[in-house]
Enzyme design. Sequence first.
Site, mmCIF file in Angstrom:
data_model
loop_
_atom_site.group_PDB
_atom_site.id
_atom_site.type_symbol
_atom_site.label_atom_id
_atom_site.label_comp_id
_atom_site.label_asym_id
_atom_site.label_seq_id
_atom_site.Cartn_x
_atom_site.Cartn_y
_atom_site.Cartn_z
ATOM 1 N N ASP A 48 -0.661 -8.468 -2.105
ATOM 2 C CA ASP A 48 -2.123 -7.895 -1.783
ATOM 3 C C ASP A 48 -1.105 -6.338 -2.789
ATOM 4 O OD1 ASP A 48 -5.686 -7.352 -1.684
ATOM 5 O OD2 ASP A 48 -4.239 -5.388 -0.930
ATOM 6 N N TYR A 65 -2.845 2.388 -5.296
ATOM 7 C CA TYR A 65 -2.097 2.505 -4.727
ATOM 8 C C TYR A 65 -0.671 3.617 -5.366
ATOM 9 C CZ TYR A 65 -3.742 -0.865 -1.688
ATOM 10 O OH TYR A 65 -4.815 -1.701 -0.326
ATOM 11 N N TRP A 106 0.822 -1.184 0.062
ATOM 12 C CA TRP A 106 -0.497 0.020 0.005
ATOM 13 C C TRP A 106 0.879 1.133 0.063
ATOM 14 C CZ3 TRP A 106 -2.677 1.667 5.225
ATOM 15 C CH2 TRP A 106 -2.946 3.231 4.808
#
Length: 352
Positions: A50, A55, A22
């Site tokens: 993930d 992002y 992220w």
Amino acid sequence: MVAYRYLGHSGLKITEITYGNWITHGSQVENDTAVQTVHAALDLGITSFDTADVYANTAAESVLGAALKGLRRESLEIFTKVYWPIGPKGANDAGLSRKHIHDAIHGSLRRLGTDYVDLYQAHRFDYETPLEETMQTFADLVRQGKVLYIGVSEWTAPQLRAGHALAKELGIQLVSNQPQYSGLWRVIEEEVVPTSRDLGISQIVWSPLAQGVLTGKYLPGAPLPAGSRAADERTGVRPRIEDFMTDEILTAVQKLRPIAEESGLSIAQLALAWVLHNDNVAATIVGASRPEQLAETVKASDVTLGDDQVAAIDEALLPVAVTDPALTYEISSKTRPAARGPEARQPVPQTA
């Protein structure tokens, strides 16, 4: 090595410690270091990754794709998401409409360098698009082989029920929800988790360390450690950290230290093990800005907490934890977060 868990009521196994990028890849961490960290994750047994198109305004997907290039695709589980605006952020550059999902998945596949993603997640609930349209589009992507399983992020219990029913009707599997969850943020426990258990949906949780507060490195009344996330204004998440930076909360977190030490763990490992103690959690997402950080993180996968330890952790944290289930209804905006104009071309920090 990191253990595997089934994802929802499916045959797919994912690593219970999942690597997420992220606020690191494409922004906080240099690309070479990001690639080294991904390879360190693989060496430690992490095979689930993930990310999301939003992002670092698509850069995080590109960095992850470069890091995984040349590896055996069948040995990886790659997750990404759709909803938030990217690119010029026009009227159809956000949300869960058929058009935006169609454009987004092809962009994600190109950046990730893969023909398919294992899990494609609705990053928030879209109140402006009929749910039938969204789920039908997901079903089409599954049948095209571009997506294997469908998940969501930060959906309420009624939204999960509605989405699951449509998915079942369309012959696809809605297997996961990705909420924020930690010993300090527990809003999913009363409604979302029981509903998910009933439906066969797992949680893949983000911010299990409450933005780093549950590492124990922040002390009440003390200056912020240099280089810490709370001291870094570049990440775009400092306001969320500040929610947890009260003396009351920081004092409660320090009560975990003797519990961790007695167990031969760090406070961070104890906090991750607490999250994984929840049988509805398939994985907890962790990030890292340096490869060596992961070696300590993954040790939480080997920990089984006893009832006494769980009770002691709850006794320390529950009085200061956020538990109101109504907050799940406030997470998804009632309107799409799209914008026009030159200012919209700048990356906008988002939540995981």
